[in-house]
Scaffold this motif. Structure first.
Motif, PDB file in Angstrom:
ATOM      1  N   GLU A  89       0.829  -1.203   0.000  1.00  0.00           N
ATOM      2  CA  GLU A  89       0.000   0.000   0.000  1.00  0.00           C
ATOM      3  C   GLU A  89       0.864   1.255   0.000  1.00  0.00           C
ATOM      4  O   GLU A  89       0.620   2.193  -0.777  1.00  0.00           O
ATOM      5  N   LYS A  90       1.891   1.282   0.849  1.00  0.00           N
ATOM      6  CA  LYS A  90       2.791   2.443   0.891  1.00  0.00           C
ATOM      7  C   LYS A  90       3.466   2.647  -0.461  1.00  0.00           C
ATOM      8  O   LYS A  90       3.579   3.772  -0.951  1.00  0.00           O
ATOM      9  N   LEU A  91       3.933   1.550  -1.060  1.00  0.00           N
ATOM     10  CA  LEU A  91       4.579   1.635  -2.362  1.00  0.00           C
ATOM     11  C   LEU A  91       3.588   2.112  -3.420  1.00  0.00           C
ATOM     12  O   LEU A  91       3.919   2.954  -4.265  1.00  0.00           O
ATOM     13  N   ALA A  92       2.358   1.625  -3.380  1.00  0.00           N
ATOM     14  CA  ALA A  92       1.334   2.038  -4.347  1.00  0.00           C
ATOM     15  C   ALA A  92       1.067   3.535  -4.247  1.00  0.00           C
ATOM     16  O   ALA A  92       0.979   4.223  -5.272  1.00  0.00           O
ATOM     17  N   PHE A  93       0.947   4.052  -3.031  1.00  0.00           N
ATOM     18  CA  PHE A  93       0.716   5.489  -2.863  1.00  0.00           C
ATOM     19  C   PHE A  93       1.909   6.294  -3.365  1.00  0.00           C
ATOM     20  O   PHE A  93       1.741   7.321  -4.023  1.00  0.00           O
ATOM     21  N   SER A  94       3.104   5.835  -3.068  1.00  0.00           N
ATOM     22  CA  SER A  94       4.315   6.525  -3.522  1.00  0.00           C
ATOM     23  C   SER A  94       4.370   6.563  -5.046  1.00  0.00           C
ATOM     24  O   SER A  94       4.638   7.610  -5.652  1.00  0.00           O
ATOM     25  N   LEU A  95       4.122   5.432  -5.674  1.00  0.00           N
ATOM     26  CA  LEU A  95       4.131   5.364  -7.138  1.00  0.00           C
ATOM     27  C   LEU A  95       3.018   6.217  -7.730  1.00  0.00           C
ATOM     28  O   LEU A  95       3.218   6.924  -8.722  1.00  0.00           O
ATOM     29  N   TYR A  96       1.840   6.180  -7.118  1.00  0.00           N
ATOM     30  CA  TYR A  96       0.716   6.978  -7.582  1.00  0.00           C
ATOM     31  C   TYR A  96       1.077   8.456  -7.563  1.00  0.00           C
ATOM     32  O   TYR A  96       0.812   9.197  -8.511  1.00  0.00           O
ATOM     33  N   ASP A  97       1.707   8.884  -6.460  1.00  0.00           N
ATOM     34  CA  ASP A  97       2.088  10.288  -6.329  1.00  0.00           C
ATOM     35  C   ASP A  97       3.145  10.701  -7.348  1.00  0.00           C
ATOM     36  O   ASP A  97       3.276  11.877  -7.662  1.00  0.00           O
ATOM     37  N   GLU A  98       3.890   9.725  -7.884  1.00  0.00           N
ATOM     38  CA  GLU A  98       4.859  10.004  -8.948  1.00  0.00           C
ATOM     39  C   GLU A  98       4.195   9.985 -10.323  1.00  0.00           C
ATOM     40  O   GLU A  98       4.859  10.182 -11.337  1.00  0.00           O
ATOM     41  N   GLY A  99       2.890   9.727 -10.359  1.00  0.00           N
ATOM     42  CA  GLY A  99       2.169   9.684 -11.620  1.00  0.00           C
ATOM     43  C   GLY A  99       2.175   8.318 -12.281  1.00  0.00           C
ATOM     44  O   GLY A  99       1.783   8.172 -13.439  1.00  0.00           O
ATOM     45  N   ILE A 100       2.609   7.302 -11.555  1.00  0.00           N
ATOM     46  CA  ILE A 100       2.669   5.941 -12.098  1.00  0.00           C
ATOM     47  C   ILE A 100       1.355   5.245 -11.746  1.00  0.00           C
ATOM     48  O   ILE A 100       1.182   4.741 -10.643  1.00  0.00           O
ATOM     49  N   THR A 101       0.428   5.266 -12.728  1.00  0.00           N
ATOM     50  CA  THR A 101      -0.919   4.775 -12.479  1.00  0.00           C
ATOM     51  C   THR A 101      -1.349   3.664 -13.438  1.00  0.00           C
ATOM     52  O   THR A 101      -2.422   3.103 -13.271  1.00  0.00           O
ATOM     53  N   ARG A 102      -0.517   3.375 -14.424  1.00  0.00           N
ATOM     54  CA  ARG A 102      -0.844   2.337 -15.416  1.00  0.00           C
ATOM     55  C   ARG A 102       0.161   1.198 -15.324  1.00  0.00           C
ATOM     56  O   ARG A 102       1.287   1.372 -14.882  1.00  0.00           O
ATOM     57  N   GLY A 103      -0.260   0.039 -15.808  1.00  0.00           N
ATOM     58  CA  GLY A 103       0.589  -1.151 -15.756  1.00  0.00           C
ATOM     59  C   GLY A 103       1.908  -0.993 -16.487  1.00  0.00           C
ATOM     60  O   GLY A 103       2.949  -1.420 -15.988  1.00  0.00           O
ATOM     61  N   ASP A 104       1.899  -0.361 -17.673  1.00  0.00           N
ATOM     62  CA  ASP A 104       3.150  -0.186 -18.415  1.00  0.00           C
ATOM     63  C   ASP A 104       4.110   0.730 -17.673  1.00  0.00           C
ATOM     64  O   ASP A 104       5.318   0.496 -17.639  1.00  0.00           O
ATOM     65  N   GLN A 105       3.575   1.766 -17.036  1.00  0.00           N
ATOM     66  CA  GLN A 105       4.416   2.664 -16.242  1.00  0.00           C
ATOM     67  C   GLN A 105       4.979   1.922 -15.028  1.00  0.00           C
ATOM     68  O   GLN A 105       6.139   2.112 -14.658  1.00  0.00           O
ATOM     69  N   LEU A 106       4.149   1.085 -14.423  1.00  0.00           N
ATOM     70  CA  LEU A 106       4.583   0.320 -13.258  1.00  0.00           C
ATOM     71  C   LEU A 106       5.706  -0.636 -13.626  1.00  0.00           C
ATOM     72  O   LEU A 106       6.681  -0.759 -12.892  1.00  0.00           O
ATOM     73  N   ALA A 107       5.581  -1.303 -14.763  1.00  0.00           N
ATOM     74  CA  ALA A 107       6.632  -2.238 -15.196  1.00  0.00           C
ATOM     75  C   ALA A 107       7.964  -1.513 -15.330  1.00  0.00           C
ATOM     76  O   ALA A 107       9.003  -2.016 -14.867  1.00  0.00           O
ATOM     77  N   ASP A 108       7.953  -0.332 -15.918  1.00  0.00           N
ATOM     78  CA  ASP A 108       9.182   0.452 -16.051  1.00  0.00           C
ATOM     79  C   ASP A 108       9.727   0.870 -14.682  1.00  0.00           C
ATOM     80  O   ASP A 108      10.924   0.775 -14.423  1.00  0.00           O
TER      81      ASP A 108
END
Length: 192
Positions: A89-108
């Motif tokens: 959950e913490k990692l998801a919020f951190s990534l979300y705040d960086e604008g990483i909201t899609r699967g392709d962005q997450l993979a990168d």
């Protein structure tokens, strides 16, 4: 050009909280979400309690992350030995705040995290850090070397060798001075 989503607050008042009865009703009506929870439990190797299901529902309903994203995120967490939904959950919020909201962005992003962890492990060994945590200054040096300057571990190793030869010590600051000079002179490879 796509604009990054607004940051989501992580306050207790902002996140959805469902009772066990509400969750049962929601999952009965949303079979795909029930299947997601089952798959997440399989990935994490345990049966979730109500609090953990609420965390997943927060990722789905509050952050509006798609199922592929959540599964990829949990798989990554397990691969690095973090089997806690709180960590995910913490990692998801951190990534979300960086604008990483899609699967392709997450993979990168996850690939970058894996590369950074690998390089940090090699630097830890090289500089004789042992099991202690890197200091804030050391983390900044490593980030600068790998992210800002774009240096590979081989270049960092050369700077380490030059540092050890010149000082007899494994000094991050001295190695940083060498790498900054090389970067300013345009050296990008070992042959340079």
């Amino acid at each position: 050009e796509k604009v990054a989503p607004a940051k989501k607050l992580r306050g207790a008042d902002e996140l959805p909280k469902y009772t066990s009865d509400q969750l049962a009703d929601i999952l009965e009506g949303r079979q795909e979400t029930a299947a997601l929870i089952d798959e997440c439990q399989r990935i994490m190797g345990k049966v979730f309690n109500i609090k953990e299901i609420n965390v997943l529902m927060g990722l789905v309903d509050y952050l509006e992350l798609d199922f592929e994203y959540i599964l990829m995120l949990l798989t990554y967490c397990v691969s690095i030995g973090k089997k806690s939904l709180h960590y995910a959950e913490k990692l998801a919020f951190s990534l979300y705040d960086e604008g990483i909201t899609r699967g392709d962005q997450l993979a990168d992003a996850l690939h970058r995290l894996e590369v950074a962890a690998s390089i940090e492990g090699k630097i830890r060994t090289m500089f004789g850090v042992g099991s202690r945590a890197f200091t804030t200054k050391e983390k900044k040096f490593i980030s600068s070397w790998t992210n800002d300057m774009g240096y590979s571990i081989e270049i960092i190793e050369k700077a380490y060798e030059a540092t050890a030869d010149a000082t007899g010590n494994a000094a991050f600051a001295y190695a940083n001075t060498i790498l900054e000079r090389w970067h300013a002179e345009g050296f990008k490879t070992i042959s340079d």
